[in-house]
Design an enzyme around this catalytic site. Structure first.
Site, PDB file in Angstrom:
ATOM      1  N   HIS A   1      31.405  36.157  39.696  1.00  0.00           N
ATOM      2  CA  HIS A   1      32.842  36.437  39.551  1.00  0.00           C
ATOM      3  C   HIS A   1      33.628  35.239  40.056  1.00  0.00           C
ATOM      4  CE1 HIS A   1      33.253  40.884  38.725  1.00  0.00           C
ATOM      5  NE2 HIS A   1      31.955  40.669  38.690  1.00  0.00           N
ATOM      6  N   GLY A   2      34.933  35.302  39.804  1.00  0.00           N
ATOM      7  CA  GLY A   2      35.805  34.241  40.332  1.00  0.00           C
ATOM      8  C   GLY A   2      35.297  32.869  39.945  1.00  0.00           C
ATOM      9  N   SER A   3      34.866  32.713  38.686  1.00  0.00           N
ATOM     10  CA  SER A   3      34.182  31.476  38.310  1.00  0.00           C
ATOM     11  C   SER A   3      34.970  30.611  37.345  1.00  0.00           C
ATOM     12  CB  SER A   3      32.808  31.799  37.742  1.00  0.00           C
ATOM     13  OG  SER A   3      31.979  32.238  38.802  1.00  0.00           O
ATOM     14  N   SER A   4      36.278  30.687  37.442  1.00  0.00           N
ATOM     15  CA  SER A   4      37.081  29.708  36.702  1.00  0.00           C
ATOM     16  C   SER A   4      36.901  28.356  37.368  1.00  0.00           C
ATOM     17  CB  SER A   4      38.562  30.102  36.719  1.00  0.00           C
ATOM     18  OG  SER A   4      38.816  31.045  35.698  1.00  0.00           O
TER      19      SER A   4
ATOM     20  N   THR B   1      41.211  32.963  35.165  1.00  0.00           N
ATOM     21  CA  THR B   1      42.269  32.032  35.568  1.00  0.00           C
ATOM     22  C   THR B   1      42.414  30.839  34.618  1.00  0.00           C
ATOM     23  OG1 THR B   1      42.036  32.659  37.886  1.00  0.00           O
ATOM     24  CG2 THR B   1      43.020  30.516  37.451  1.00  0.00           C
TER      25      THR B   1
ATOM     26  N   ASP C   1      36.206  45.721  33.749  1.00  0.00           N
ATOM     27  CA  ASP C   1      36.073  44.810  34.886  1.00  0.00           C
ATOM     28  C   ASP C   1      36.547  45.533  36.155  1.00  0.00           C
ATOM     29  OD1 ASP C   1      35.667  42.418  36.235  1.00  0.00           O
ATOM     30  OD2 ASP C   1      37.590  41.547  35.641  1.00  0.00           O
ATOM     31  N   HIS C   2      35.786  45.459  37.221  1.00  0.00           N
ATOM     32  CA  HIS C   2      36.169  46.043  38.520  1.00  0.00           C
ATOM     33  C   HIS C   2      36.673  47.484  38.474  1.00  0.00           C
ATOM     34  CE1 HIS C   2      35.497  42.549  41.050  1.00  0.00           C
ATOM     35  NE2 HIS C   2      36.020  41.821  40.107  1.00  0.00           N
TER      36      HIS C   2
ATOM     37  N   HIS D   1      38.515  35.339  43.695  1.00  0.00           N
ATOM     38  CA  HIS D   1      39.341  35.526  42.503  1.00  0.00           C
ATOM     39  C   HIS D   1      40.629  34.707  42.589  1.00  0.00           C
ATOM     40  CE1 HIS D   1      36.984  39.436  42.339  1.00  0.00           C
ATOM     41  NE2 HIS D   1      36.746  38.877  41.187  1.00  0.00           N
ATOM     42  N   GLY D   2      41.225  34.451  41.442  1.00  0.00           N
ATOM     43  CA  GLY D   2      42.529  33.795  41.406  1.00  0.00           C
ATOM     44  C   GLY D   2      42.439  32.283  41.273  1.00  0.00           C
TER      45      GLY D   2
HETATM   46 ZN   LIG Z   1      35.786  39.843  39.616  1.00  0.00          ZN
END
Ligand SMILES: [Zn+2]
Length: 350
Positions: free
Chosen positions: A223-226, A269, A83-84, A189-190
């Site tokens: 991405h960042g898909s919580s 997350t 990842d990343h 993210h987060g």
């Molecule tokens: Zn990401």
């Protein structure tokens, strides 16, 4: 079953019209949680490790755990993804270790913080593709810059400062030959993504649809898909945590994305929240306990529950046995003879 190429997983997902969750791991319990969920829902699996995770777990521990997961679950296709990746060297080290997929995030410079130029992004991503494809390894790129910071990686901000430009996305796909493309449509993210329930003004689904129409053969990645569900926040706060009120990406928005070319959905997350809530509960209710298994077992179960839920919501459930995994050597041949080439000019997209 040996580890499978992520490209094959995503090609199958495209055929079946579903998405595949990519869940981050740092330790044995998280890997086990994902495999518990995959067995229960009969799902193909993408497991991913950030640079932070590889450092935390000392690389080889983590990779051997994934190999153990593959050995113990012969009926489950598993792709192992970096990842990343922040540089060619990071991606190369993952490929050399045996990862079957890497993300080269050239949207940021090697410091993982400063947005790079388009040309820099193309150059480094192309270099990774040239190393990965002859080895049968999948490459995910990123165009546009996501918001937020996680594991010390990210440009910060709301995610709307550098949304993906569709023309650039097409040029990027053409010049790099990536298999999958992370796009910035307002996610970050987060845990603290949105201060209210996101609607069309913060999540650019129309942009996603536009990009998919122009790049129908490139798998899109969210991405960042919580979803940062309230019940998981509540458990943490009920047992002494102090999370501020926050909103994630609603599952319905992700499902709309999946209808429009999203094949990989990154979730981290939600699993962190689930584990932390379960651990806090044990500590609060039975403060006399001190055996790590007393709280790691419920933590693992709480994460497995969230992962199984996402696998069902993304549509990957029930698809583990649909296809026989190809050895990555065969994928390498597909790249060499052009049959896996997704560059828009070659597959007739415009
Ligand atoms: Zn990401």
């Amino acid at each position: 079953m040996p580890l499978v190429s992520m490209r094959q997983l995503l090609d199958e997902a495209a055929k079946g019209g579903y998405g595949v969750g990519a869940f981050n791991v740092n330790d044995m319990e998280q890997i086990q949680a994902i495999m518990m969920a995959a067995r229960e829902t009969k799902s193909p699996v993408i497991v991913q490790a950030s640079r932070g995770a590889r450092k935390f777990a000392e690389d080889l521990y983590l990779f051997k755990l994934i190999q153990a997961a593959a050995e113990l679950n012969p009926d489950t296709p598993i792709a192992m993804h970096q990842d990343h990746g922040n540089s060619f060297e990071t991606c190369k080290s993952a490929i050399d270790l045996g990862y079957t997929s890497v993300m080269m995030d050239g949207s940021l410079k090697e410091d993982g913080k400063t947005p790079s130029t388009f040309e820099e992004n193309v150059t480094v991503t192309r270099r990774v593709v040239e190393y990965a494809h002859p080895r049968g390894v999948t490459v995910e790129g990123e165009i546009g810059v996501l918001g937020g910071i996680e594991d010390g990686h990210g440009a910060g901000g709301s995610g709307l400062e550098h949304v993906t430009d569709p023309d650039q996305a097409v040029e990027f796909a053409e010049r790099t030959g990536v298999d999958a493309l992370a796009i910035a449509i307002g996610t970050s993210h987060g845990a603290y993504k949105f201060t209210k329930k996101p609607d069309g003004s913060v999540l650019k689904m129309d942009l996603l649809i536009k990009i998919h129409n122009r790049l129908p053969h490139t798998h899109l990645v969210m991405h960042g898909s919580s979803s940062v569900p309230k019940d998981l926040q509540d458990i943490i706060n009920q047992y002494g945590g102090k999370l501020k009120e926050t909103w994630g990406v609603p599952v319905e928005e992700i499902q709309l994305g999946i209808k429009n070319g999203v094949r990989k959905i990154n979730v981290d997350t939600d699993n962190r929240l689930a584990m932390t809530g379960a651990i806090r509960k044990v500590f609060a209710e039975t403060p006399e306990k001190f055996d790590p298994r007393d709280y790691l077992k419920p933590a693992r179960e709480a994460m497995a529950k969230v992962v199984a839920q996402r696998m069902t919501q993304f549509g990957q459930a029930g698809h583990a046995g649909d296809y026989s995994p190809k050895p990555i050597e065969e994928m390498a041949k597909g790249y060499a003879n052009g049959s896996l080439d997704t560059r828009p000019s070659l597959v007739g997209a415009k």
